[in-house]
Design a protein around this motif. Structure first.
Motif, PDB file in Angstrom:
ATOM      1  N   ALA A 448       0.830  -1.213   0.000  1.00 40.41           N
ATOM      2  CA  ALA A 448       0.000   0.000   0.000  1.00 40.41           C
ATOM      3  C   ALA A 448       0.857   1.253   0.000  1.00 40.41           C
ATOM      4  O   ALA A 448       0.529   2.251  -0.662  1.00 40.41           O
ATOM      5  CB  ALA A 448      -0.918  -0.005   1.221  1.00 40.41           C
ATOM      6  N   LEU A 449       1.978   1.219   0.725  1.00 37.83           N
ATOM      7  CA  LEU A 449       2.842   2.397   0.816  1.00 37.83           C
ATOM      8  C   LEU A 449       3.674   2.617  -0.441  1.00 37.83           C
ATOM      9  O   LEU A 449       4.259   3.689  -0.618  1.00 37.83           O
ATOM     10  CB  LEU A 449       3.764   2.281   2.036  1.00 37.83           C
ATOM     11  N   THR A 450       3.747   1.595  -1.297  1.00 36.33           N
ATOM     12  CA  THR A 450       4.527   1.726  -2.537  1.00 36.33           C
ATOM     13  C   THR A 450       3.641   1.876  -3.767  1.00 36.33           C
ATOM     14  O   THR A 450       4.067   1.589  -4.881  1.00 36.33           O
ATOM     15  CB  THR A 450       5.462   0.516  -2.717  1.00 36.33           C
ATOM     16  N   GLY A 451       2.378   2.310  -3.547  1.00 33.44           N
ATOM     17  CA  GLY A 451       1.561   2.700  -4.689  1.00 33.44           C
ATOM     18  C   GLY A 451       0.572   1.684  -5.190  1.00 33.44           C
ATOM     19  O   GLY A 451       0.137   1.773  -6.328  1.00 33.44           O
ATOM     20  N   HIS A 452       0.196   0.690  -4.354  1.00 33.11           N
ATOM     21  CA  HIS A 452      -0.792  -0.302  -4.772  1.00 33.11           C
ATOM     22  C   HIS A 452      -2.048  -0.159  -3.915  1.00 33.11           C
ATOM     23  O   HIS A 452      -1.971   0.207  -2.742  1.00 33.11           O
ATOM     24  CB  HIS A 452      -0.249  -1.727  -4.623  1.00 33.11           C
ATOM     25  N   LEU A 453      -3.183  -0.466  -4.515  1.00 27.24           N
ATOM     26  CA  LEU A 453      -4.435  -0.527  -3.767  1.00 27.24           C
ATOM     27  C   LEU A 453      -4.633  -1.964  -3.314  1.00 27.24           C
ATOM     28  O   LEU A 453      -4.659  -2.889  -4.139  1.00 27.24           O
ATOM     29  CB  LEU A 453      -5.623  -0.079  -4.630  1.00 27.24           C
ATOM     30  N   VAL A 454      -4.756  -2.163  -2.011  1.00 27.26           N
ATOM     31  CA  VAL A 454      -4.895  -3.501  -1.431  1.00 27.26           C
ATOM     32  C   VAL A 454      -6.266  -3.620  -0.788  1.00 27.26           C
ATOM     33  O   VAL A 454      -6.640  -2.798   0.063  1.00 27.26           O
ATOM     34  CB  VAL A 454      -3.792  -3.768  -0.382  1.00 27.26           C
ATOM     35  N   LEU A 455      -7.029  -4.623  -1.189  1.00 27.68           N
ATOM     36  CA  LEU A 455      -8.323  -4.945  -0.569  1.00 27.68           C
ATOM     37  C   LEU A 455      -8.158  -6.245   0.190  1.00 27.68           C
ATOM     38  O   LEU A 455      -7.585  -7.206  -0.344  1.00 27.68           O
ATOM     39  CB  LEU A 455      -9.419  -5.092  -1.623  1.00 27.68           C
ATOM     40  N   SER A 456      -8.648  -6.299   1.422  1.00 30.72           N
ATOM     41  CA  SER A 456      -8.487  -7.521   2.189  1.00 30.72           C
ATOM     42  C   SER A 456      -9.577  -7.632   3.236  1.00 30.72           C
ATOM     43  O   SER A 456     -10.414  -6.739   3.392  1.00 30.72           O
ATOM     44  CB  SER A 456      -7.107  -7.563   2.858  1.00 30.72           C
ATOM     45  N   THR A 457      -9.558  -8.759   3.962  1.00 27.31           N
ATOM     46  CA  THR A 457     -10.546  -9.003   5.011  1.00 27.31           C
ATOM     47  C   THR A 457      -9.849  -9.313   6.334  1.00 27.31           C
ATOM     48  O   THR A 457      -8.688  -9.742   6.360  1.00 27.31           O
ATOM     49  CB  THR A 457     -11.476 -10.186   4.664  1.00 27.31           C
TER      50      THR A 457
END
Length: 612
Positions: A448-457
């Motif tokens: 997330a800090l390196t420019g990716h969108l992360v979706l999780s549960t």
């Protein structure tokens, strides 16, 4: 004022040639009338003008969208408005339809005539978001998501070679129909591959005659028909699970429908071993092993559509208990608007999943609909332009527009290992099935800090608990504050049956209703009918609480707060709790107070100001 040059204005004009003397001043006037750059105060000329006229957006919204479009030139004004969370996709499409004087409609696979659908190749339909719906007396009704694309319309007309009529359709629904209408060509190879495993060949000391007899019984017609009936009947009734439980002198069969188990008519208990063996054969499991748990998968065609069945066998006192999880792709083909979120929660959540980076967490108990929410979020994204990948254990539903990785821990394909490899695949969006441990959480934060969108549960009771869970797992608070964008907590409650809805006959707790601002006169219940198995409920809807991480909360998280402090901040900041959201749905007559109290925790009663 801008206007198009009408063809009649060109009539009677001499052709330009070398002999013509051009009056430059007059020509400039003509070009001024033909085209003039829009000034900031000029009225819009596209579908956004419909939204402005109806009051759905303001001039300030329009100017903000124009500024976003200058930052991202590939966006249209309507797309920029959606990016800003001012409107949703449905509102944008309705305005577009009205602007082009076309009808707007929503479609499912049942609306599509198969013969008409085949007039365009599936690849063309999927890639261009345009779909033949049906034939109306020689005129082909075409669903299209971008009616401004005249080149696409001309291409459709050229391919079909018949009169066409257009209607505006959401692109996500076109994609869902394509998935429903596309035959699964990989079934045969999947079945062949599934026969090969790490432990297929092993020496088992057992009574060969007993195994042979059991296999013979499992292959007999009554057993086969009964197992087929169980599966088709469960799918027809909308069950999510089938429980086959052996007793000392009886067999029990139960379906889980809308989260509740209902007992069904069972076969004679003497047939239980043969029924379980039949399911083992279908799932490619070892029918001779009845002392250890086994897990398998069945891909079946039920009611004309593909259904995945996850089979779990567990030895218990009086035999083997079998639970079949029914994974029906239609259950996840749900648009964001159908999830049951309040309008402001939906707009805020859509805004969060359109961010370029950060972590968005969906939390809740097992069976609370987290996977459906995440898949619905993924379906709103542009799979053609974005590299979308998922890591799941296991992959529950196959999505054509993204790359899905199946976790297999026994061979070293763990969540961290899969996620590390995935981040070297140039992803834009990554969906993690679950953040289970520190290693997985740390890699997700770094992504997330390196420019990716992360979706999780996560499995926590509410949104605030997710922050303390990540801290307890071992992630530094300052990293959580920097990486996490939003946390959505949810539960599923049963919906009042539409066929037998009536005003509540028993008076619920008036003090409780008053605390949440619910008018007791508007509370409803289900009387019970054949449509809902006389339970008063049919179907489910979600209740939600969305915690967005603002600057004040980031500062609080950095100080490593207790759960009590976090919940107090959420309460004072005006976050709507799941119980408050549920009570709002009670006031709308969609569910009952009993359902809300069943799935939510007791909380401090809100003040009148907070409820308002």
């Amino acid at each position: 004022m801008n206007r198009d040059l009408a063809p009649s204005e060109l009539d009677g004009q001499p052709p330009l040639g070398n002999e013509l003397t051009i009056d430059e001043a007059a020509l400039n006037v003509q070009f001024d009338e033909l085209w003039r750059p829009d000034s900031p105060s000029s009225l819009p000329r596209g579908p956004e003008s419909v939204l402005l006229t109806t009051g759905a957006i303001t001039q300030a919204d329009l100017e903000a969208a124009d500024a976003r479009r200058r930052e991202m030139p590939h966006l249209t004004i309507m797309q920029a408005l959606q990016k800003l969370g001012v409107i949703d996709e449905t509102a944008a499409l309705r305005a577009t339809a009205e602007y082009f004087k076309l009808p707007f409609r929503e479609i499912t696979g049942e609306d599509i005539d198969e013969h008409t659908y085949q007039m365009l190749p599936a690849e063309f339909v999927k890639g261009r978001n345009v779909i033949p719906i049906h034939n109306e007396e020689g005129t082909i009704l075409i669903g299209i998501s971008d009616p401004a694309n005249i080149f696409l319309i001309d291409e459709v007309r050229r391919r079909i070679k018949q009169t066409i009529k257009l209607t505006v359709v959401p692109p996500a629904q076109i994609q869902r129909v394509v998935e429903d209408m596309t035959p699964d060509q990989d079934v045969q190879i999947d079945e062949i591959i599934s026969d090969i495993g790490d432990e297929d060949v092993e020496v088992v000391e057992t009574d060969e005659a007993e195994v042979t007899d059991l296999e013979k019984m499992a292959g007999e017609s009554p057993v086969i028909r009964y197992v087929n009936f169980l599966i088709t009947d469960a799918v027809k009734q909308g069950a999510s699970d089938i429980h086959i439980e052996p007793g000392e002198k009886a067999m029990k069969v139960r379906y889980r429908i809308d989260g509740i188990l209902f007992e069904q008519n069972a076969a004679p208990w003497q047939l239980h071993p043969a029924i379980v063996s039949r399911l083992k054969i279908m799932a490619n499991l070892d029918i001779s092993e009845r002392r250890l748990p086994q897990d398998g998968r069945i891909r079946a065609m039920v009611h004309g559509r593909h259904v995945d069945l996850r089979v779990s066998i567990l030895p218990i006192t009086h035999g083997e208990k079998c639970v079949i999880r029914i994974l029906d792709n239609r259950s996840i083909l749900v648009g964001m608007e159908q999830l049951g979120m309040a309008a402001d929660t939906l707009a805020a959540f859509q805004h969060q999943i359109q961010e370029p980076h950060g972590i968005v967490i969906v939390t809740g108990s097992t069976g609370s609909g987290k996977t459906t929410t995440l898949y619905s979020a993924l379906r709103t994204m542009d799979g053609q332009r974005l590299n979308i990948s998922t890591v799941e254990d296991p992959v529950e539903y196959e999505l054509a527009f993204c790359n899905q990785v199946n976790v297999i821990e026994k061979i070293g394909m763990t969540f961290p290992a899969a996620l590390r490899s995935l981040l070297r695949q140039d992803p834009d969006v990554v969906m993690l099935g679950e953040i289970r441990d520190e290693e997985t959480a740390r890699i997700a934060v770094q992504a997330a800090l390196t420019g990716h969108l992360v979706l999780s549960t996560l499995h926590t009771n509410d949104a605030a608990s997710s922050i303390t869970r990540l801290i307890n797992v071992g992630i530094e608070p300052y990293l959580i504050a920097a990486a996490v964008n939003a946390i959505l907590a949810q539960r599923l409650v049963r919906r009042i049956c539409e066929h037998c809805r009536r005003p509540a006959t028993t008076a619920p707790d008036s003090a409780l209703l008053e605390a949440y601002g619910v008018d007791p006169a508007g509370v409803c219940e289900g009387a019970g009918c054949d449509h809902c198995r006389h339970t008063g409920y049919a179907g489910r809807l979600g209740i939600y609480e969305l915690l967005t991480i603002d600057d004040m909360l980031r500062d609080l998280v950095t100080s490593n707060p207790s759960l009590t402090e976090l919940r107090r901040h959420c309460h004072t900041s005006g976050m709507r709790s799941m119980r408050q959201d549920g009570m709002a749905k009670v006031a709308e007559g969609r569910t009952t107070v009993e359902e809300i109290l069943r799935v939510t925790e007791t909380e401090e009663l809100p003040t009148a100001a907070a409820t308002a």
